[in-house]
Design an enzyme around this catalytic site. Structure first.
Site, PDB file in Angstrom:
ATOM      1  CG  ASN A  47      31.349  56.324   5.602  1.00 31.27           C
ATOM      2  OD1 ASN A  47      30.316  55.680   5.452  1.00 31.27           O
ATOM      3  ND2 ASN A  47      31.360  57.646   5.574  1.00 31.27           N
ATOM      4  CD  GLU A  49      31.826  60.435   9.224  1.00 28.49           C
ATOM      5  OE1 GLU A  49      31.195  61.130  10.039  1.00 28.49           O
ATOM      6  OE2 GLU A  49      31.925  60.708   8.016  1.00 28.49           O
ATOM      7  CB  CYS A  58      37.598  55.197   3.652  1.00 31.83           C
ATOM      8  SG  CYS A  58      38.067  56.913   3.436  1.00 31.83           S
ATOM      9  CD  GLU A  60      36.748  53.357  -0.409  1.00 29.24           C
ATOM     10  OE1 GLU A  60      36.546  53.770   0.747  1.00 29.24           O
ATOM     11  OE2 GLU A  60      36.476  54.026  -1.413  1.00 29.24           O
ATOM     12  CB  CYS A  94      40.247  54.292  -0.536  1.00 30.39           C
ATOM     13  SG  CYS A  94      39.661  54.573   1.142  1.00 30.39           S
TER      14      CYS A  94
HETATM   15  O1  LIG Z   1      36.910  56.931  -0.630  1.00 28.01           O
HETATM   16  C1  LIG Z   1      36.238  57.393   0.285  1.00 28.01           C
HETATM   17  C2  LIG Z   1      36.105  58.772   0.495  1.00 28.01           C
HETATM   18  C3  LIG Z   1      35.395  59.202   1.599  1.00 28.01           C
HETATM   19  N1  LIG Z   1      34.816  58.305   2.449  1.00 28.01           N
HETATM   20  C4  LIG Z   1      34.107  58.762   3.649  1.00 28.01           C
HETATM   21  C5  LIG Z   1      35.010  59.239   4.740  1.00 28.01           C
HETATM   22  C6  LIG Z   1      34.109  60.162   5.513  1.00 28.01           C
HETATM   23  O2  LIG Z   1      33.400  59.421   6.487  1.00 28.01           O
HETATM   24  C7  LIG Z   1      33.133  60.686   4.470  1.00 28.01           C
HETATM   25  C8  LIG Z   1      33.394  62.131   4.054  1.00 28.01           C
HETATM   26  O3  LIG Z   1      34.701  62.279   3.640  1.00 28.01           O
HETATM   27  O4  LIG Z   1      33.263  59.847   3.332  1.00 28.01           O
HETATM   28  C9  LIG Z   1      34.903  56.958   2.220  1.00 28.01           C
HETATM   29  O5  LIG Z   1      34.366  56.141   2.979  1.00 28.01           O
HETATM   30  N2  LIG Z   1      35.611  56.550   1.131  1.00 28.01           N
HETATM   31 ZN   LIG Z   2      39.164  56.671   1.433  1.00 25.81          ZN
END
Ligand SMILES: O=c1ccn([C@H]2C[C@H](O)[C@@H](CO)O2)c(=O)[nH]1
Ligand SMILES: [Zn+2]
Length: 134
Positions: A47, A49, A58, A60, A94
């Site tokens: 992920n 941010e 995310c 994915e 995702c």
């Molecule tokens: O399927 C998911 C769900 C959440 N997150 C990340 C997004 C965010 O940076 C952190 C908290 O939601 O988790 C993902 O990468 N994939």
């Molecule tokens: Zn996601």
């Protein structure tokens, strides 16, 4: 892909490695995702941010980008972990991203064991619904 051809340990390792690359200074919730392609490659993502929180990508998202960048193809198996290395369920968005690139019989490691795409995203919207109606 036959179940015995899926190396879940290799996928877990790749997901954990990807998680180490996460950029999650706001949520402090790193995520790593890994997928096995039908032709035997492992692709992964973390992920990423953003200070504008809602723009967060995310793990994915990075994974499907890497999938396409490294030869495309379809996903036979998927594994996602959180910062503790525990199995994480992909969020709804995702699941849709993964659905686009699913191989027939795609399997996902979930907190409830191995599941199919249909089980985690029933009655999905997909490319087949975009056919012309006029
Ligand atoms: O399927 C998911 C769900 C959440 N997150 C990340 C997004 C965010 O940076 C952190 C908290 O939601 O988790 C993902 O990468 N994939
Ligand atoms: Zn996601």
């Amino acid at each position: 892909m036959p179940a015995e051809d899926i190396d879940w340990q290799a996928l877990e390792d790749a997901a954990k490695q990807a998680m180490q690359q996460a950029y999650a200074p706001y949520s402090k919730f790193p995520v790593g995702a890994a997928a096995l392609t039908e032709d035997g490659r492992i692709v992964s993502g973390c992920n990423v941010e953003n200070a504008s929180y809602g723009l967060t990508l995310c793990a994915e998202c990075a994974l499907v980008g890497q999938l396409h960048m490294t030869g495309g193809g379809k996903i036979a198996a998927f594994y996602c972990v959180d910062g503790q290395g525990n199995i994480l369920m992909p969020c709804g968005r995702c699941r849709q991203l993964l659905y686009e690139f699913r191989a027939p019989g795609m399997q996902l490691m979930t907190t409830q064991g191995i599941k199919s795409m249909d089980q985690v995203l029933p009655d999905a919207f997909g490319p087949e619904h975009l056919e012309e109606t006029t």
